[in-house]
Design a protein around this motif. Structure first.
Motif, PDB file in Angstrom:
ATOM      1  N   ASP A  67      60.973  70.378  83.225  1.00  0.00           N
ATOM      2  CA  ASP A  67      61.908  69.679  82.416  1.00  0.00           C
ATOM      3  C   ASP A  67      61.372  69.655  81.087  1.00  0.00           C
ATOM      4  OD1 ASP A  67      63.643  68.026  81.588  1.00  0.00           O
ATOM      5  OD2 ASP A  67      63.424  66.496  83.276  1.00  0.00           O
ATOM      6  N   ASP A  68      62.146  70.123  79.991  1.00  0.00           N
ATOM      7  CA  ASP A  68      61.803  70.014  78.605  1.00  0.00           C
ATOM      8  C   ASP A  68      61.637  68.705  78.379  1.00  0.00           C
ATOM      9  OD1 ASP A  68      61.824  72.875  77.634  1.00  0.00           O
ATOM     10  OD2 ASP A  68      63.932  72.751  78.205  1.00  0.00           O
ATOM     11  N   ALA A  69      62.602  67.806  78.816  1.00  0.00           N
ATOM     12  CA  ALA A  69      62.471  66.189  78.303  1.00  0.00           C
ATOM     13  C   ALA A  69      61.215  65.587  78.544  1.00  0.00           C
ATOM     14  CB  ALA A  69      63.779  65.562  78.922  1.00  0.00           C
ATOM     15  N   GLU A  70      60.381  66.145  79.611  1.00  0.00           N
ATOM     16  CA  GLU A  70      59.497  65.440  80.003  1.00  0.00           C
ATOM     17  C   GLU A  70      57.999  65.888  79.600  1.00  0.00           C
ATOM     18  OE1 GLU A  70      59.606  62.850  81.935  1.00  0.00           O
ATOM     19  OE2 GLU A  70      61.726  62.872  82.855  1.00  0.00           O
ATOM     20  N   CYS A  71      58.121  67.051  78.752  1.00  0.00           N
ATOM     21  CA  CYS A  71      56.881  67.525  78.135  1.00  0.00           C
ATOM     22  C   CYS A  71      56.169  66.505  77.464  1.00  0.00           C
ATOM     23  CB  CYS A  71      57.330  68.795  77.190  1.00  0.00           C
ATOM     24  SG  CYS A  71      58.249  70.122  77.861  1.00  0.00           S
ATOM     25  N   VAL A  72      56.595  65.791  76.658  1.00  0.00           N
ATOM     26  CA  VAL A  72      55.753  64.727  76.126  1.00  0.00           C
ATOM     27  C   VAL A  72      55.136  63.709  76.893  1.00  0.00           C
ATOM     28  CG1 VAL A  72      57.354  65.032  73.972  1.00  0.00           C
ATOM     29  CG2 VAL A  72      57.933  63.278  75.786  1.00  0.00           C
ATOM     30  N   ARG A  73      55.361  63.934  78.245  1.00  0.00           N
ATOM     31  CA  ARG A  73      54.783  62.700  79.154  1.00  0.00           C
ATOM     32  C   ARG A  73      53.292  63.045  79.277  1.00  0.00           C
ATOM     33  NH1 ARG A  73      58.424  60.454  83.142  1.00  0.00           N
ATOM     34  NH2 ARG A  73      56.889  59.757  83.920  1.00  0.00           N
ATOM     35  N   CYS A  74      53.028  64.605  78.952  1.00  0.00           N
ATOM     36  CA  CYS A  74      51.623  64.977  79.152  1.00  0.00           C
ATOM     37  C   CYS A  74      51.083  65.629  77.892  1.00  0.00           C
ATOM     38  CB  CYS A  74      51.593  66.258  80.147  1.00  0.00           C
ATOM     39  SG  CYS A  74      52.022  65.721  81.849  1.00  0.00           S
ATOM     40  N   HIS A  75      51.970  65.922  77.079  1.00  0.00           N
ATOM     41  CA  HIS A  75      51.448  66.760  75.807  1.00  0.00           C
ATOM     42  C   HIS A  75      51.780  65.671  74.754  1.00  0.00           C
ATOM     43  CE1 HIS A  75      50.670  70.551  77.380  1.00  0.00           C
ATOM     44  NE2 HIS A  75      51.807  70.410  78.257  1.00  0.00           N
ATOM     45  N   LYS A  76      50.887  65.093  74.115  1.00  0.00           N
ATOM     46  CA  LYS A  76      50.970  63.949  73.220  1.00  0.00           C
ATOM     47  C   LYS A  76      50.889  64.652  71.741  1.00  0.00           C
ATOM     48  CE  LYS A  76      51.335  60.784  76.279  1.00  0.00           C
ATOM     49  NZ  LYS A  76      52.433  60.194  76.739  1.00  0.00           N
ATOM     50  N   GLY A  77      51.428  63.989  70.692  1.00  0.00           N
ATOM     51  CA  GLY A  77      51.058  64.693  69.495  1.00  0.00           C
ATOM     52  C   GLY A  77      52.004  66.027  69.300  1.00  0.00           C
ATOM     53  N   LYS A  78      51.916  66.510  67.961  1.00  0.00           N
ATOM     54  CA  LYS A  78      52.726  67.786  67.585  1.00  0.00           C
ATOM     55  C   LYS A  78      52.058  68.712  67.758  1.00  0.00           C
ATOM     56  CE  LYS A  78      55.154  65.239  64.070  1.00  0.00           C
ATOM     57  NZ  LYS A  78      55.491  65.362  62.653  1.00  0.00           N
ATOM     58  N   PRO A  79      52.455  69.882  68.235  1.00  0.00           N
ATOM     59  CA  PRO A  79      51.834  71.441  68.353  1.00  0.00           C
ATOM     60  C   PRO A  79      51.562  71.761  66.912  1.00  0.00           C
ATOM     61  CG  PRO A  79      54.142  71.522  68.830  1.00  0.00           C
ATOM     62  CD  PRO A  79      53.736  69.996  68.783  1.00  0.00           C
ATOM     63  N   ARG A  80      50.362  72.469  66.956  1.00  0.00           N
ATOM     64  CA  ARG A  80      49.984  73.062  65.697  1.00  0.00           C
ATOM     65  C   ARG A  80      50.560  74.753  65.554  1.00  0.00           C
ATOM     66  NH1 ARG A  80      45.350  69.881  67.607  1.00  0.00           N
ATOM     67  NH2 ARG A  80      44.545  71.562  68.723  1.00  0.00           N
TER      68      ARG A  80
END
Length: 313
Positions: A67-80
């Motif tokens: 689920d794209d909307a849930e990515c931020v649950r585990c991946h904090k911050g901005k990708p480099r």
């Protein structure tokens, strides 16, 4: 537990939170999902198929890893930005900050596509066939990977003149500056040439059949590769050739013949561009081979007589 990622902030797995959920039962995950002896790393693609965290995070027991909307649950911050080191070219840079907004935050557009994240160390030719960046950069969804080099390879200097070292003849030189005044990178790369000097060597005979430079230098689109040698081989001065024979040395004077003929009159119809490649006996010459093609008593003196004209006896 912290999982370090190359191009993003670490992912943190909370044992406290999960143990509270499962009554401190470690065996729900160990060693059924996670083998403590073999600490294997899993991709998002593998998780979506039920591996690792994806065994529970299916959207039923817990939020889905797909689920794209849930990515931020585990991946904090901005990708480099992702930097790809290239041999013989400037680095290619993939900018998450540019692509993520364009895709509406749908990370899985790339991260669940095996042709993109599952394709490692792909060539430009493979990208042109839809691998890696080429899955989107196909001139329809986004600018094509064939050409447009400077958009990904930042700070790329203008391509240099390429010199080809050739044994027994002057170097051949290919001017990128001259050709880029008429063509785009994509006209040659990678249909005719890989993005690497010397990746494939072709003979003059190959070029006559449309390979390499001969694809354009065919006498129609551009001057033919058969002849006009000095245009590609600057400073070319064909030498006087000698052959040791039982009748003394036989010689061939390029300078004398070039006063009457062009390179293409002999090369490569009669002689290959290599000394000794088309050796022939006197009997074969008398039958019209080699020098006997012209030296037949009509176009030039016959190989059957006047021996001293060619042999230092």
């Amino acid at each position: 537990m912290t999982f370090k990622l190359r191009n993003a902030e670490p992912v943190v797995f909370s044992h406290d939170y999960h143990l509270a959920k499962y009554n401190n039962n470690c065996r729900i995950c160990h060693n059924t999902l996670f083998n403590l002896k073999n600490r294997k790393r899993y991709t998002m693609l593998e998780m979506e198929k039920g591996k690792s965290c994806g065994a529970c995070h299916t959207g039923i027991k817990a939020f889905s890893v797909a689920d794209d909307a849930e990515c931020v649950r585990c991946h904090k911050g901005k990708p480099r930005p992702v930097v790809f080191k290239m041999k013989g070219a400037t680095d290619a840079v993939f900018k998450h900050e540019l692509h993520v907004p364009k895709l509406g935050g749908k990370c899985r557009t790339c991260h669940s596509n095996k042709n993109i994240v599952g394709a490692r160390k792909v060539t430009m030719a493979q990208m042109e066939k839809g691998k890696s960046c080429g899955a989107c950069h196909d001139s329809k969804k986004a600018f094509t990977v064939s050409g447009n080099c400077g958009k990904c390879h930042q700070g790329m200097a203008p391509p240099k003149t390429v010199a080809f070292k050739i044994k027994g003849v002057a170097d051949a030189a290919f001017s990128h500056d001259f050709h880029l005044g008429m063509y785009k990178c994509a006209d040659c790369h990678t249909k005719l040439f890989a993005y690497r000097a010397g990746a494939k060597h072709n003979t003059m005979a190959d070029m006559e059949k449309g390979k390499s430079c001969g694809a354009c230098h065919n006498g129609k689109d551009a001057f033919a590769s058969t002849g006009d040698c000095g245009k590609c081989h600057p400073g070319l001065k064909p030498a006087k050739l000698t052959w040791k024979t039982s009748l003394g040395e036989a010689f061939f004077d390029h300078g004398f013949h070039l006063g009457m003929f062009k390179c293409a009159d002999c090369h490569t119809k009669i002689f290959k561009y290599k000394k000794g490649a088309s050796s022939a006996t006197m009997a074969q010459m008398e039958a019209g081979a080699s020098c006997g093609t012209c030296h037949n008593g009509k176009d030039a003196f016959s190989v059957k007589d006047d021996c001293v004209k060619c042999h230092n006896m």
